[in-house]
Design a protein around this motif. Sequence first.
Motif, PDB file in Angstrom:
ATOM      1  N   GLY A 175       9.061   0.783   7.281  1.00  0.00           N
ATOM      2  CA  GLY A 175       9.840  -0.424   7.548  1.00  0.00           C
ATOM      3  C   GLY A 175      11.329  -0.140   7.414  1.00  0.00           C
ATOM      4  N   GLY A 193      11.615   5.920  -4.103  1.00  0.00           N
ATOM      5  CA  GLY A 193      10.695   4.912  -3.586  1.00  0.00           C
ATOM      6  C   GLY A 193      11.158   4.219  -2.324  1.00  0.00           C
ATOM      7  N   LYS A 204      11.754   8.364   1.592  1.00  0.00           N
ATOM      8  CA  LYS A 204      12.151   9.728   1.974  1.00  0.00           C
ATOM      9  C   LYS A 204      10.904  10.580   2.275  1.00  0.00           C
ATOM     10  CE  LYS A 204      14.564  10.356  -1.844  1.00  0.00           C
ATOM     11  NZ  LYS A 204      14.447   9.009  -2.430  1.00  0.00           N
ATOM     12  N   THR A 205       9.951  10.499   1.372  1.00  0.00           N
ATOM     13  CA  THR A 205       8.735  11.275   1.576  1.00  0.00           C
ATOM     14  C   THR A 205       8.009  10.821   2.840  1.00  0.00           C
ATOM     15  OG1 THR A 205       8.558  11.417  -0.809  1.00  0.00           O
ATOM     16  CG2 THR A 205       6.621  12.069   0.450  1.00  0.00           C
ATOM     17  N   TYR A 216       2.861  -4.551   5.037  1.00  0.00           N
ATOM     18  CA  TYR A 216       1.750  -4.565   4.079  1.00  0.00           C
ATOM     19  C   TYR A 216       0.989  -5.877   4.096  1.00  0.00           C
ATOM     20  CZ  TYR A 216       3.721  -0.174   2.671  1.00  0.00           C
ATOM     21  OH  TYR A 216       4.168   1.113   2.699  1.00  0.00           O
ATOM     22  N   ARG A 273       6.032  -2.884  -1.654  1.00  0.00           N
ATOM     23  CA  ARG A 273       4.603  -2.658  -1.479  1.00  0.00           C
ATOM     24  C   ARG A 273       3.833  -3.143  -2.708  1.00  0.00           C
ATOM     25  NH1 ARG A 273       1.132   2.372   0.466  1.00  0.00           N
ATOM     26  NH2 ARG A 273      -0.764   1.160   0.459  1.00  0.00           N
TER      27      ARG A 273
END
Length: 530
Positions: A185, A226, A229-230, A384, A440
Amino acid sequence: MKTYAEMSAELEQLAAHNDRLTAGLRAARAQIVDLKGDLQRVGDPPNSYATFLRRAEGTTVDVLHNGRRLRVATSAEIDLDELEPGTELRLNEALAAVEAVPPGDAGNVVVVVESLADTRVLVSVAPDDVRVLRRAGALHDEVLHPGDHVLVDLKAQLVLERIDRAEITDLVLEQVPDISFDQIGGLTEQIEAIRDAVELPFLQQDLYRDYGLRPPQGVLLYGPPGCGKTMIAKAVAHELVLRSAEVRGVSVSEALEHSAFLNVKGPELLNKYVGETERSIRLVFERAREKASAKHPVVIFFDEMEALFRTRGTGLSSDVETTIVPQLLAEIDGVEGLDNVIVIGASNREDMIDPAILRPGRLDVKIRVRRPDAESAREILGLYLGDSIPVREDREQLLDLATSEIYAEGPDSAFVRIEYTDGHAETLHFRDFVSGATLRNIVDRAKKYAVKEQLATGVAGVGSRHLHEAIAAEFSENEDMPSDSHPEEWARISGRRGRRIEAVVPLQGRDGRPGDSERPAHDQLIGEGA
Ligand code: ADP
């Protein structure tokens, strides 16, 4: 004259005596035989052992015996064809090999530097002691990689066995995750930037070469934890696999099978492999090259990069770390031949990363991943709380409500006041600490409340009340909150680095959360220009 009766009694006595003597003699004889046997055993020459090196003329063999090379004869019991370098041989008195025994299973463990083309192997015994050893027969077909640990007999100059250890590359190697950009998002600009930086040069390698363009070796994603990035790194990897499959006309499943995502978590690498970090980094790149050699894309993702590659000479980094940075630099610089390997680093302390790593030709594309603003947050909540999720009110309205509650600026969501030495003060709200992960969590919580309620009352669907409660709970539990972070962290989070902070004052939060006597106001100086 003796009577007949007397004589025969005497004879009987003599006969009995004779029998006793005979028995005694027999016993004595047996004893002598035993003793003789003992004597012989004690007097046997010792057998010695030697390590088989190679066959020589006829039935002779070359062995290593007590550190010396010997050519010895072999008894007929030994099957010369069965002998492998490394086999132990028992030698008799005359130093002829009489029996083959299983090889030793103890010795020194050393690290493979390189496997030579023949059966020889370069190993590092100590930092300044590299030797050439030969493989024992059992190892002929085994692939030895640099960095492998092997059991060796240094005297016999043999590598006996590969010692399996959970290898770092196995621990960090993942299949490319099934995450696509539309699962992320907000972050539209960031996604565009990274795709521009990575996809085009990757997919158009030939064109890039024709035009003498050097593709970027790597990308740094930086920003608070959080916030995706991952996710971005994984989606990049996924997209590369899809696109390269397309370009090369192979099936997606085949491309996926050969692709690789090497997920290196900075602190983990540092702690789990104390003293072996450089080696681990080398192995990671080596594995990446191996995987990429068949033109399949490989992403090496360094999470919490600052833990590994801290600025050298700051006093923050240990001696070990000062050698890690050059190791990474060497690997990235050697990436020329690594066209299919892309390095993506992530950090929330980009200020601590050694600047050499961020110079042109290295991780020179830097992309800032910010906390979501209200608009992005609504998008993330929507991901979500998607169409398939049962709701009891209008979905769009629910999203609006939740977003405006999270991003409210009233006293209810005021979280902390920062007071500066120059007299300024500012209040930070929940919104200043929201991340994609928080959002989330909020939706997940609301869903759980809804499930419970449905079980209790039979009424289904997520409602505004669930979201409201979830926001409250998340607000009071958010782990980014000031009690566990440091004032410097705060200053950084709010982009106010370099200003002197007088105090950080926790405020009365929502739902009666105490204004907090047990949360002491930090009195801290933020290094100017830090
Ligand atoms: P980072 O690498 O920045 O620390 P992650 O990408 O690991 O953060 O995000 C952690 C989790 O939070 C993700 O797995 C996802 O569930 C959620 N998340 C974070 N950012 C977003 C986003 N922009 N869109 C959707 N989900 C997100």
